[in-house]
Structures are given as structure tokens and as C-alpha cells.
Write a protein that holds these residues in place. Structure first.
Motif, PDB file in Angstrom:
ATOM      1  N   GLY A  56      -3.812   0.248 -13.059  1.00 41.58           N
ATOM      2  CA  GLY A  56      -2.631  -0.574 -12.748  1.00 41.58           C
ATOM      3  C   GLY A  56      -2.505  -1.752 -13.708  1.00 41.58           C
ATOM      4  O   GLY A  56      -1.428  -2.017 -14.247  1.00 41.58           O
ATOM      5  N   CYS A 115      -2.603  -8.037  -9.073  1.00 34.77           N
ATOM      6  CA  CYS A 115      -2.200  -6.972  -8.156  1.00 34.77           C
ATOM      7  C   CYS A 115      -2.083  -7.565  -6.763  1.00 34.77           C
ATOM      8  O   CYS A 115      -2.669  -8.610  -6.462  1.00 34.77           O
ATOM      9  CB  CYS A 115      -3.156  -5.784  -8.189  1.00 34.77           C
ATOM     10  N   VAL A 134      -0.600   3.296  -6.816  1.00 35.91           N
ATOM     11  CA  VAL A 134      -0.122   2.072  -7.478  1.00 35.91           C
ATOM     12  C   VAL A 134       1.394   2.117  -7.389  1.00 35.91           C
ATOM     13  O   VAL A 134       2.007   3.097  -7.816  1.00 35.91           O
ATOM     14  CB  VAL A 134      -0.548   2.054  -8.967  1.00 35.91           C
ATOM     15  N   GLU A 187       1.370  -3.270  -6.747  1.00 44.18           N
ATOM     16  CA  GLU A 187       0.793  -3.201  -5.396  1.00 44.18           C
ATOM     17  C   GLU A 187      -0.172  -2.013  -5.360  1.00 44.18           C
ATOM     18  O   GLU A 187       0.111  -0.968  -5.956  1.00 44.18           O
ATOM     19  CB  GLU A 187       1.932  -3.010  -4.378  1.00 44.18           C
ATOM     20  N   ILE A 188      -1.288  -2.171  -4.668  1.00 42.66           N
ATOM     21  CA  ILE A 188      -2.180  -1.024  -4.465  1.00 42.66           C
ATOM     22  C   ILE A 188      -2.191  -0.657  -2.985  1.00 42.66           C
ATOM     23  O   ILE A 188      -2.000  -1.521  -2.125  1.00 42.66           O
ATOM     24  CB  ILE A 188      -3.622  -1.290  -4.937  1.00 42.66           C
ATOM     25  N   ARG A 222      -7.221   0.497  -9.873  1.00 43.73           N
ATOM     26  CA  ARG A 222      -6.774  -0.876 -10.110  1.00 43.73           C
ATOM     27  C   ARG A 222      -6.786  -1.191 -11.614  1.00 43.73           C
ATOM     28  O   ARG A 222      -5.878  -1.839 -12.129  1.00 43.73           O
ATOM     29  CB  ARG A 222      -7.641  -1.864  -9.345  1.00 43.73           C
ATOM     30  N   SER A 254       2.939  -7.600 -12.129  1.00 47.16           N
ATOM     31  CA  SER A 254       2.165  -7.286 -10.922  1.00 47.16           C
ATOM     32  C   SER A 254       2.406  -5.856 -10.441  1.00 47.16           C
ATOM     33  O   SER A 254       3.383  -5.215 -10.833  1.00 47.16           O
ATOM     34  CB  SER A 254       2.540  -8.248  -9.785  1.00 47.16           C
TER      35      SER A 254
END
Lengths: 177, 79
Positions: A112, A123, A77, A86-87, A109, A84
Motif C-alpha cells: 500500500g 495508512c 487495500v 485504508e487497510i 501494508r 493515504s
């Protein structure tokens, strides 16, 4: 960072994981759709050292997923903002229980989303256009394509859509929320 | 009874690889080159969506041939 979910253990990567990470990321079959990794394990160790500084200030989390003490795979992550994250870096060993990579993705996720402060959370991620299986998996969550170039699609997924599909997949995988 | 050929076509669609177009009812699907966890997940989701029954990873693990999965789904649909 260390926690357990669905019988799997998730912990932050450490320098000692460099060879494991390097092994996965230079595996021709597993890593064919990932960005190139240096041939040197020492470069991976250096990268982890820099990562540890980013983790200390909550900028990024890179997890090793373990099952009964055996390393299974990786999730990351990063680019964590107010609303927000990002993965990426999703890669797991071959020939392991089939549910484990999916549980790894769902767990990280959810993690995150849990660290974001906004109520309107999403995400983001990008997937190579040739990576058909991963594309199909992500599309199950009904994400929005926000951009594309010759090589990649760029997606944005709301927390609401994530939770809907996560609950469906967890039910199939025989786990509670 | 579910239609075996329809199931087989839906099963093959989950592989996304032309090499595996040769999958038949008696194919040991785990031995195909393209088998991985994402394919397994897609198959479980396809069964849930198309036949409204849940096959768990443990149940799938016990299946060796495509026809074993059909038998399992059939039993669940008719339960």
C-alpha cells in the motif's frame, strides 16, 4: 497483480475465490469482528466482479495469500488517495503457520505504501473496540487514534512508524526486510 | 535464570481472555481456546522486549508447554 514475498504468494482475488472468501467471512470464530457477509456465494461473486473493475483503475487491491498453492487468507487495500490508503478485510484460516497472517499484513501494508505518490504517507484502519488482540497488534505500530465511536477506534499510521515496527517483527519472524 | 512466575504472568497477559487465566507452567498452550497467530506474535514480541533475546516462530513451534518456552528463553539469556 501477482507477487511473492517471504515465501508466500500474493495475487488478486478472482471470481473462483468466492467460496474461499465466503467460507472465511462466515466462520463464526474468525469473522466475529468483521462486517456481516451475505449468506449467498453468488453475492460474493458479484462483489468480486465489481471489485475487478476497481482494481483495473488502481482504486483497490484485494489479495489472496497462498502458501505452496494453498489459500491461506485475505488482505485488502482500498480508498487509495494521494497520501493515504485504508487497510482491512484481514482474515486468515485457522491452524496455519503462525507467522503467515502477520507476514500477510506486513506485506500488504508495505505494498500500500509503495503505490502512494506523496512523500508523507499514512495508512488508515478501524478496529472494533472488542477486538482486543487485533487492537493490541495494531498498537505495536504506534498509530494515532483519530476518532472513535461506540463500536470502533479509527487509526492513522505513518509510514515511518510502520517501517520501524515492521523491521522489528520481521527480525523476530526470521526474515530480512 | 529468569523468574518463572514473572514469565508466566507476562505470558498469560498475552492471551487477553479471562478463560485462559488458568494457564500454568505445564499447560499445553496451543490447546487453549484463545491461542492464535496474534497471541503467538505477542509472545515473541514480549520475549524480545522483556528478555532481549529473539525466539523464532520455528523455535516456538517446538515448544509444547509454557515451561518449554521458559527453558528456551533461559538458555538464550545465559548463552
Amino acid at each position: 497483480m501477482l507477487f511473492e514475498k517471504y515465501g508466500l504468494q500474493f495475487r488478486s482475488v478472482q471470481t473462483e475465490d468466492a467460496a474461499f472468501i465466503h467460507g472465511l467471512r462466515t466462520n463464526e470464530k474468525l469473522a466475529r469482528h468483521l462486517s456481516k457477509t451475505s449468506a449467498e456465494i453468488a453475492d460474493q461473486e458479484k462483489w468480486i466482479g465489481e471489485y475487478e473493475e476497481r482494481e483495473k483503475i488502481g482504486m483497490e487491491y484485494y489479495f489472496v495469500c497462498e502458501n505452496k498453492g494453498e489459500k491461506m487468507g485475505l488482505n485488502r487495500v482500498y480508498e487509495i488517495k494521494e497520501d493515504s490508503f485504508e487497510i482491512g478485510s484481514w482474515i486468515f484460516k485457522e491452524h496455519i503457520e503462525e507467522a503467515i497472517p502477520i507476514l500477510g499484513d506486513l506485506t500488504i501494508r508495505a505494498f500500500g505504501f509503495s503505490v502512494l505518490k506523496s512523500v508523507k504517507k499514512h495508512c488508515t484502519f478501524n478496529v472494533k473496540k472488542q477486538n482486543l488482540k487485533v487492537l493490541r497488534y495494531h498498537k505495536m505500530f504506534n498509530p494515532e487514534i483519530v476518532a472513535e465511536d461506540e463500536e470502533n477506534y479509527y487509526f492513522k499510521l505513518s509510514e515511518e512508524n510502520f517501517i520501524k515496527q515492521k523491521d522489528k517483527l520481521l527480525k523476530i519472524l526470521g526474515h530480512d526486510k | 535464570m529468569i523468574n518463572e512466575q514473572v514469565f508466566l504472568e507476562k505470558f498469560k497477559e498475552q492471551f487477553l481472555d479471562a478463560e485462559d487465566a488458568s494457564i500454568q507452567l505445564e499447560t499445553k498452550f496451543r490447546e487453549t481456546n484463545d491461542w492464535d497467530s496474534l497471541t503467538g506474535m505477542s509472545i515473541l514480541v514480549m520475549i524480545e522486549d522483556e528478555y532481549s533475546v529473539t525466539v523464532t516462530p520455528d523455535e516456538l513451534k517446538k515448544c509444547e508447554l509454557v515451561s518449554d518456552i521458559i527453558l528456551l528463553v533461559n538458555n538464550k539469556v545465559n548463552a
